[in-house]
Design a protein around this motif. Structure first.
Motif, PDB file in Angstrom:
ATOM      1  N   GLN A  72      38.146  39.477  41.432  1.00  0.00           N
ATOM      2  CA  GLN A  72      38.405  39.325  39.998  1.00  0.00           C
ATOM      3  C   GLN A  72      37.340  40.062  39.185  1.00  0.00           C
ATOM      4  N   ARG A  73      36.098  39.886  39.595  1.00  0.00           N
ATOM      5  CA  ARG A  73      34.995  40.549  38.880  1.00  0.00           C
ATOM      6  C   ARG A  73      35.090  42.069  38.995  1.00  0.00           C
ATOM      7  N   ALA A  74      35.438  42.560  40.189  1.00  0.00           N
ATOM      8  CA  ALA A  74      35.581  44.005  40.394  1.00  0.00           C
ATOM      9  C   ALA A  74      36.699  44.553  39.508  1.00  0.00           C
ATOM     10  N   LEU A  75      37.813  43.833  39.438  1.00  0.00           N
ATOM     11  CA  LEU A  75      38.921  44.262  38.589  1.00  0.00           C
ATOM     12  C   LEU A  75      38.520  44.245  37.119  1.00  0.00           C
ATOM     13  N   ARG A  77      35.596  44.638  35.843  1.00  0.00           N
ATOM     14  CA  ARG A  77      34.657  45.734  35.541  1.00  0.00           C
ATOM     15  C   ARG A  77      35.402  47.051  35.323  1.00  0.00           C
ATOM     16  N   GLN A  78      36.461  47.270  36.092  1.00  0.00           N
ATOM     17  CA  GLN A  78      37.171  48.547  36.043  1.00  0.00           C
ATOM     18  C   GLN A  78      38.345  48.565  35.066  1.00  0.00           C
ATOM     19  N   LEU A  79      38.940  47.384  34.840  1.00  0.00           N
ATOM     20  CA  LEU A  79      40.142  47.311  34.007  1.00  0.00           C
ATOM     21  C   LEU A  79      39.970  46.206  32.976  1.00  0.00           C
ATOM     22  N   PRO A  80      39.641  46.574  31.736  1.00  0.00           N
ATOM     23  CA  PRO A  80      39.448  45.554  30.704  1.00  0.00           C
ATOM     24  C   PRO A  80      40.714  44.721  30.493  1.00  0.00           C
ATOM     25  N   ALA A  81      40.551  43.541  29.940  1.00  0.00           N
ATOM     26  CA  ALA A  81      41.671  42.629  29.712  1.00  0.00           C
ATOM     27  C   ALA A  81      42.764  43.271  28.868  1.00  0.00           C
ATOM     28  N   SER A  82      42.406  44.235  28.045  1.00  0.00           N
ATOM     29  CA  SER A  82      43.379  44.907  27.178  1.00  0.00           C
ATOM     30  C   SER A  82      44.178  45.998  27.905  1.00  0.00           C
ATOM     31  N   SER A  83      43.848  46.285  29.164  1.00  0.00           N
ATOM     32  CA  SER A  83      44.547  47.358  29.886  1.00  0.00           C
ATOM     33  C   SER A  83      46.003  46.973  30.139  1.00  0.00           C
ATOM     34  N   LEU A  85      50.022  48.414  31.893  1.00  0.00           N
ATOM     35  CA  LEU A  85      50.625  49.103  33.027  1.00  0.00           C
ATOM     36  C   LEU A  85      50.974  50.548  32.659  1.00  0.00           C
ATOM     37  N   GLN A  86      50.111  51.463  33.076  1.00  0.00           N
ATOM     38  CA  GLN A  86      50.298  52.893  32.870  1.00  0.00           C
ATOM     39  C   GLN A  86      49.864  53.607  34.142  1.00  0.00           C
ATOM     40  N   LYS A  87      50.227  54.849  34.262  1.00  0.00           N
ATOM     41  CA  LYS A  87      49.884  55.622  35.461  1.00  0.00           C
ATOM     42  C   LYS A  87      48.367  55.648  35.681  1.00  0.00           C
ATOM     43  N   GLU A  88      47.635  55.887  34.605  1.00  0.00           N
ATOM     44  CA  GLU A  88      46.167  55.972  34.698  1.00  0.00           C
ATOM     45  C   GLU A  88      45.546  54.639  35.139  1.00  0.00           C
ATOM     46  N   THR A  89      46.016  53.543  34.558  1.00  0.00           N
ATOM     47  CA  THR A  89      45.444  52.237  34.925  1.00  0.00           C
ATOM     48  C   THR A  89      45.873  51.820  36.332  1.00  0.00           C
ATOM     49  N   LEU A  90      47.090  52.198  36.718  1.00  0.00           N
ATOM     50  CA  LEU A  90      47.520  51.920  38.092  1.00  0.00           C
ATOM     51  C   LEU A  90      46.628  52.658  39.085  1.00  0.00           C
ATOM     52  N   HIS A  91      46.334  53.920  38.779  1.00  0.00           N
ATOM     53  CA  HIS A  91      45.447  54.700  39.651  1.00  0.00           C
ATOM     54  C   HIS A  91      44.077  54.031  39.748  1.00  0.00           C
ATOM     55  N   ARG A  92      43.547  53.613  38.614  1.00  0.00           N
ATOM     56  CA  ARG A  92      42.240  52.950  38.602  1.00  0.00           C
ATOM     57  C   ARG A  92      42.280  51.642  39.408  1.00  0.00           C
ATOM     58  N   LEU A  93      43.388  50.915  39.280  1.00  0.00           N
ATOM     59  CA  LEU A  93      43.565  49.668  40.042  1.00  0.00           C
ATOM     60  C   LEU A  93      43.552  49.943  41.541  1.00  0.00           C
TER      61      LEU A  93
END
Length: 198
Positions: A72-75, A77-83, A85-93
């Protein structure tokens, strides 16, 4: 069987934290999950066994809770709560999942591979909940039953966790970025019946 406890009670949070800290300290000393007993965890946390079992069914439930919390903490750090579902955020996930698996691998010995299914399930559950939150925020372009998003989140979470686990335990001849690219293509295809990812 665990006793029902109020997870929002500050005393419950404090006790769970003590148990997790005790487990982590013992893991650093023994370097082996299998050799750590509930009694040792309880003693190190200065609570009794009954208190341990009020919070966790067994030490494996504690390990699952610990992994999920770290993930949860790792997610976060990389993906703010405001993120969204987009291609870029999926890649980051996907990259975050691969990084996390590599970290898990670094701290576990080959003898700990017996716990890999436990790790996979713990991370898949957390990833499923994360993806489901994203899916619920996106308006669907096709009429669907409620279960469609849940099934999609379930399938996509395994489509990410499986390759990440396999890659982390392998020789990693393919780079993390290459793997993430391949997994992203599969994930986008899997999402297409429910949502369009831009």
């Amino acid at each position: 069987m665990t006793t029902l406890v109020n997870a929002n009670d500050p005393r419950v949070k404090r006790t769970r934290q003590l148990l997790l800290q005790a487990f982590i300290a013992l893991l650093e000393e023994k370097h082996n999950i299998h050799s750590i007993s509930v009694q040792e965890i309880a003693e190190r946390a200065t609570v009794n066994r009954a208190t341990f079992y009020a919070h966790f069914e067994d030490k494996y439930a504690l390990v699952e809770g610990w992994l999920r919390e770290k993930f949860q903490r790792a997610l976060a750090r990389q993906l703010p709560a405001s993120s969204t579902l987009q291609k870029e955020t999926l890649h980051r996930l996907i990259v975050t999942v691969f990084d996390f698996w590599a970290l898990v691998r670094r701290y576990h010995k080959p003898s700990d591979r017996q716990f890999e299914p436990l790790y996979e399930i713990a991370l898949q559950r957390e990833l499923y909940e994360f993806l489901l939150r994203w899916l619920k925020q996106v308006p669907s372009e096709v009429p669907e039953r409620v279960e469609a998003r849940e099934v999609t989140a379930q399938a996509i979470s395994w489509a990410i966790i499986g390759p990440a686990a396999q890659w982390s335990w392998g020789d990693q001849t393919i780079t993390k970025e290459e793997m993430a690219h391949h997994v992203l293509a599969v994930v986008i295809a899997g999402l297409s019946p429910v949502v369009t990812v831009t």
